[in-house]
Design an enzyme around this catalytic site. Structure first.
Site, PDB file in Angstrom:
ATOM      1  N   TYR A 104       0.829  -1.213   0.000  1.00 33.77           N
ATOM      2  CA  TYR A 104       0.000   0.000   0.000  1.00 33.77           C
ATOM      3  C   TYR A 104       0.859   1.256   0.000  1.00 33.77           C
ATOM      4  O   TYR A 104       0.481   2.265  -0.601  1.00 33.77           O
ATOM      5  CB  TYR A 104      -1.012  -0.025   1.161  1.00 33.77           C
ATOM      6  CG  TYR A 104      -2.207  -0.877   0.793  1.00 33.77           C
ATOM      7  CD1 TYR A 104      -3.267  -0.317   0.074  1.00 33.77           C
ATOM      8  CD2 TYR A 104      -2.255  -2.227   1.075  1.00 33.77           C
ATOM      9  CE1 TYR A 104      -4.343  -1.097  -0.326  1.00 33.77           C
ATOM     10  CE2 TYR A 104      -3.323  -3.013   0.694  1.00 33.77           C
ATOM     11  CZ  TYR A 104      -4.364  -2.445  -0.011  1.00 33.77           C
ATOM     12  OH  TYR A 104      -5.420  -3.216  -0.433  1.00 33.77           O
ATOM     13  N   ARG A 128       1.706   1.770  -3.550  1.00 40.17           N
ATOM     14  CA  ARG A 128       0.573   2.306  -4.317  1.00 40.17           C
ATOM     15  C   ARG A 128       0.269   3.752  -3.914  1.00 40.17           C
ATOM     16  O   ARG A 128      -0.121   4.571  -4.739  1.00 40.17           O
ATOM     17  CB  ARG A 128      -0.666   1.419  -4.111  1.00 40.17           C
ATOM     18  CG  ARG A 128      -0.551   0.106  -4.890  1.00 40.17           C
ATOM     19  CD  ARG A 128      -1.789  -0.737  -4.742  1.00 40.17           C
ATOM     20  NE  ARG A 128      -3.001  -0.044  -5.119  1.00 40.17           N
ATOM     21  CZ  ARG A 128      -4.219  -0.323  -4.636  1.00 40.17           C
ATOM     22  NH1 ARG A 128      -4.365  -1.305  -3.769  1.00 40.17           N
ATOM     23  NH2 ARG A 128      -5.269   0.351  -5.032  1.00 40.17           N
ATOM     24  N   ASP A 148      -8.141   6.439  -4.789  1.00 34.97           N
ATOM     25  CA  ASP A 148      -7.058   7.370  -5.111  1.00 34.97           C
ATOM     26  C   ASP A 148      -7.375   8.840  -4.862  1.00 34.97           C
ATOM     27  O   ASP A 148      -6.477   9.696  -4.937  1.00 34.97           O
ATOM     28  CB  ASP A 148      -6.607   7.170  -6.578  1.00 34.97           C
ATOM     29  CG  ASP A 148      -7.752   7.322  -7.591  1.00 34.97           C
ATOM     30  OD1 ASP A 148      -8.681   8.119  -7.364  1.00 34.97           O
ATOM     31  OD2 ASP A 148      -7.701   6.622  -8.637  1.00 34.97           O
ATOM     32  N   HIS A 192     -14.901   2.144  -1.288  1.00 36.58           N
ATOM     33  CA  HIS A 192     -13.816   1.246  -0.866  1.00 36.58           C
ATOM     34  C   HIS A 192     -12.745   1.954  -0.040  1.00 36.58           C
ATOM     35  O   HIS A 192     -11.631   1.455   0.083  1.00 36.58           O
ATOM     36  CB  HIS A 192     -13.186   0.577  -2.088  1.00 36.58           C
ATOM     37  CG  HIS A 192     -14.108  -0.409  -2.765  1.00 36.58           C
ATOM     38  ND1 HIS A 192     -13.870  -0.952  -4.004  1.00 36.58           N
ATOM     39  CD2 HIS A 192     -15.291  -0.961  -2.351  1.00 36.58           C
ATOM     40  CE1 HIS A 192     -14.847  -1.797  -4.336  1.00 36.58           C
ATOM     41  NE2 HIS A 192     -15.726  -1.802  -3.349  1.00 36.58           N
ATOM     42  N   CYS A 229      -6.123   2.141  12.793  1.00 29.58           N
ATOM     43  CA  CYS A 229      -5.581   1.053  13.602  1.00 29.58           C
ATOM     44  C   CYS A 229      -6.341  -0.241  13.297  1.00 29.58           C
ATOM     45  O   CYS A 229      -7.575  -0.247  13.238  1.00 29.58           O
ATOM     46  CB  CYS A 229      -5.695   1.412  15.079  1.00 29.58           C
ATOM     47  SG  CYS A 229      -5.145   0.066  16.135  1.00 29.58           S
ATOM     48  N   CYS A 261      -8.033  -1.033  17.265  1.00 31.26           N
ATOM     49  CA  CYS A 261      -9.077  -0.191  17.876  1.00 31.26           C
ATOM     50  C   CYS A 261      -9.815   0.669  16.850  1.00 31.26           C
ATOM     51  O   CYS A 261     -10.811   1.304  17.177  1.00 31.26           O
ATOM     52  CB  CYS A 261      -8.488   0.690  18.989  1.00 31.26           C
ATOM     53  SG  CYS A 261      -7.490   2.066  18.379  1.00 31.26           S
ATOM     54  N   CYS A 280      -0.373   2.146  16.239  1.00 33.48           N
ATOM     55  CA  CYS A 280      -1.367   3.109  16.715  1.00 33.48           C
ATOM     56  C   CYS A 280      -0.841   3.825  17.965  1.00 33.48           C
ATOM     57  O   CYS A 280      -0.336   3.170  18.886  1.00 33.48           O
ATOM     58  CB  CYS A 280      -2.638   2.338  17.062  1.00 33.48           C
ATOM     59  SG  CYS A 280      -3.933   3.296  17.833  1.00 33.48           S
ATOM     60  N   THR A 321     -15.274   0.395 -14.974  1.00 33.17           N
ATOM     61  CA  THR A 321     -15.291  -0.678 -13.971  1.00 33.17           C
ATOM     62  C   THR A 321     -15.665  -1.995 -14.642  1.00 33.17           C
ATOM     63  O   THR A 321     -16.543  -2.023 -15.507  1.00 33.17           O
ATOM     64  CB  THR A 321     -16.228  -0.366 -12.782  1.00 33.17           C
ATOM     65  OG1 THR A 321     -16.274  -1.513 -11.928  1.00 33.17           O
ATOM     66  CG2 THR A 321     -17.633   0.017 -13.206  1.00 33.17           C
ATOM     67  N   ALA A 350     -12.338   6.579 -21.358  1.00 32.54           N
ATOM     68  CA  ALA A 350     -13.205   7.514 -20.634  1.00 32.54           C
ATOM     69  C   ALA A 350     -12.714   8.947 -20.805  1.00 32.54           C
ATOM     70  O   ALA A 350     -13.521   9.879 -20.894  1.00 32.54           O
ATOM     71  CB  ALA A 350     -13.235   7.139 -19.154  1.00 32.54           C
TER      72      ALA A 350
HETATM   73  P1  OAD Z   1     -10.931  -3.447 -12.798  1.00 36.51           P
HETATM   74  O1  OAD Z   1      -9.465  -3.455 -12.997  1.00 36.51           O
HETATM   75  O2  OAD Z   1     -11.605  -4.712 -12.439  1.00 36.51           O
HETATM   76  O3  OAD Z   1     -11.648  -2.914 -14.113  1.00 36.51           O
HETATM   77  C1  OAD Z   1     -11.224  -1.760 -14.777  1.00 36.51           C
HETATM   78  C2  OAD Z   1     -12.128  -1.561 -15.971  1.00 36.51           C
HETATM   79  O4  OAD Z   1     -11.773  -0.345 -16.589  1.00 36.51           O
HETATM   80  C3  OAD Z   1     -12.019  -2.651 -17.032  1.00 36.51           C
HETATM   81  O5  OAD Z   1     -13.322  -3.065 -17.375  1.00 36.51           O
HETATM   82  C4  OAD Z   1     -11.315  -1.960 -18.207  1.00 36.51           C
HETATM   83  O6  OAD Z   1     -11.799  -2.431 -19.462  1.00 36.51           O
HETATM   84  C5  OAD Z   1     -11.734  -0.521 -17.985  1.00 36.51           C
HETATM   85  N1  OAD Z   1     -10.774   0.492 -18.471  1.00 36.51           N
HETATM   86  C6  OAD Z   1      -9.427   0.473 -18.414  1.00 36.51           C
HETATM   87  N2  OAD Z   1      -8.903   1.608 -18.887  1.00 36.51           N
HETATM   88  C7  OAD Z   1      -9.953   2.388 -19.271  1.00 36.51           C
HETATM   89  C8  OAD Z   1     -10.075   3.695 -19.832  1.00 36.51           C
HETATM   90  N3  OAD Z   1      -9.007   4.448 -20.118  1.00 36.51           N
HETATM   91  N4  OAD Z   1     -11.317   4.165 -20.092  1.00 36.51           N
HETATM   92  C9  OAD Z   1     -12.416   3.407 -19.830  1.00 36.51           C
HETATM   93  N5  OAD Z   1     -12.361   2.180 -19.298  1.00 36.51           N
HETATM   94  C10 OAD Z   1     -11.158   1.674 -19.012  1.00 36.51           C
HETATM   95  O7  OAD Z   1     -11.239  -2.291 -11.725  1.00 36.51           O
HETATM   96  P2  OAD Z   1     -12.563  -2.050 -10.865  1.00 36.51           P
HETATM   97  O8  OAD Z   1     -13.773  -2.416 -11.631  1.00 36.51           O
HETATM   98  O9  OAD Z   1     -12.458  -0.695 -10.303  1.00 36.51           O
HETATM   99  O10 OAD Z   1     -11.530  -3.423  -4.807  1.00 36.51           O
HETATM  100  O11 OAD Z   1     -12.354  -3.107  -9.713  1.00 36.51           O
HETATM  101  C11 OAD Z   1     -13.298  -3.155  -8.683  1.00 36.51           C
HETATM  102  C12 OAD Z   1     -12.625  -3.447  -7.377  1.00 36.51           C
HETATM  103  O12 OAD Z   1     -11.813  -4.616  -7.494  1.00 36.51           O
HETATM  104  C13 OAD Z   1     -11.639  -2.389  -6.923  1.00 36.51           C
HETATM  105  O13 OAD Z   1     -12.252  -1.302  -6.261  1.00 36.51           O
HETATM  106  C14 OAD Z   1     -10.766  -3.150  -5.987  1.00 36.51           C
HETATM  107  C15 OAD Z   1     -10.557  -4.390  -6.821  1.00 36.51           C
HETATM  108  O14 OAD Z   1     -10.219  -5.524  -6.111  1.00 36.51           O
HETATM  109  C16 OAD Z   1     -10.960  -3.417  -3.625  1.00 36.51           C
HETATM  110  O15 OAD Z   1      -9.773  -3.189  -3.477  1.00 36.51           O
HETATM  111  C17 OAD Z   1     -11.902  -3.673  -2.504  1.00 36.51           C
END
Ligand code: OAD
Length: 250
Positions: A72, A75, A109, A124, A132, A135, A152, A193, A236
């Site tokens: 982390y 990242r 982010d 998320h 912590c 706690c 902590c 997503t 996007a």
């Molecule tokens: P993913 O990595 O699963 O999906 C990213 C999506 O963005 C994919 O469908 C790509 O096709 C699309 N993509 C990539 N670049 C793009 C662009 N420039 N324009 C448009 N679309 C684009 O990420 P999330 O769906 O965010 O959770 O993943 C969901 C969750 O899974 C995250 O929040 C995280 C992860 O495990 C936790 O950490 C709890």
């Protein structure tokens, strides 16, 4: 209906201009053009290289807290160097035109807020915050000597990132607000997503089932695509600014 990336059907523009309640759900894809890696990209996705059960679960943290903390920290550094891209700014602009606008993000982010979006629900958590693991106390400041996981100040427990890990519940108030907004949406966008992580993945369906117009913007097709009224395949950062311009002008 599939539409060419930069041609927007009049029916969509009319609906968007007249909608009082617009809800947007974003995922890692919207930050991809800011240089942040997505999770499931076939080449560069974080989950192609790392194991989520080791790095994004409480069990993984218990087994090897230092490894999780360092991942982390790595990242967090990437996020610190990232800036919002035209897709984030287009959503700021959209919010200016829509009476009730809700932006629900799975991203940790903070780039939507950095761009200037106001009504943001973080489902998320946020990678810049730490709490912590024992706690729950938030820590705004912590010393990382690079050797041990910081502790902590109050109880001495190990600090962890304030993000949601696999198997953990989402922040209840945020989830409730997101579900409520989705149910009331007249137009619902799913942007960047993969739509497979629950419960966020169910929000577009909740909106659609209550009559919202469902629009997807993604590089690829997803499980949601067949349910979308309009699906735009492309970046996007290109499609969203064009859509906002087409809807509300310069
Ligand atoms: P993913 O990595 O699963 O999906 C990213 C999506 O963005 C994919 O469908 C790509 O096709 C699309 N993509 C990539 N670049 C793009 C662009 N420039 N324009 C448009 N679309 C684009 O990420 P999330 O769906 O965010 O959770 O993943 C969901 C969750 O899974 C995250 O929040 C995280 C992860 O495990 C936790 O950490 C709890």
């Amino acid at each position: 209906m599939m539409a060419n990336a930069l041609e927007f059907p009049e029916a969509l523009l009319l609906k968007l201009r007249s909608a009082a309640r617009v809800v947007v759900l974003t995922g890692a894809g919207i930050s991809q053009e800011s240089g942040l890696r997505t999770f499931r990209d076939p080449q560069n996705g974080l989950w192609r290289q790392y194991r989520p059960e080791e790095l994004a679960s409480l069990e993984g943290f218990r087994r090897n807290p230092k490894q999780v903390w360092d991942w982390y920290a790595y990242r967090r550094e990437a996020v610190k160097g990232a800036r919002p891209n035209p897709a984030h700014y287009a959503l700021v602009e959209m919010e200016r035109h829509v009476p009730y606008f809700t932006l629900i993000t799975q991203n940790v982010d903070g780039l939507h807020q950095m761009a200037g979006s106001r009504n943001v629900i973080e489902l998320h958590g946020n990678i810049q915050r730490v709490r912590c693991s024992v706690c729950g106390e938030s820590a705004l400041d912590w010393e990382d000597d690079g050797l041990e996981v910081p502790r902590c100040e109050r109880c001495g427990g190990l600090l962890r990132p304030d993000v949601v890990w696999f198997g953990e519940s989402l922040p209840a108030a945020a989830l409730q607000a997101a579900v409520e907004a989705a149910r009331q949406a007249q137009v619902f966008f799913s942007i960047g997503t993969s739509g497979i992580v629950q419960p966020a993945a169910s929000l577009p369906y909740a909106a659609k089932n209550r009559g919202a117009l469902l629009i997807e913007i993604n590089l690829e097709t997803t499980p949601l695509t067949p349910r979308a009224d309009f699906a735009f395949h492309g970046k996007a950062g290109e499609i969203l600014p064009a859509l906002v311009r087409a809807s509300w002008g310069e």
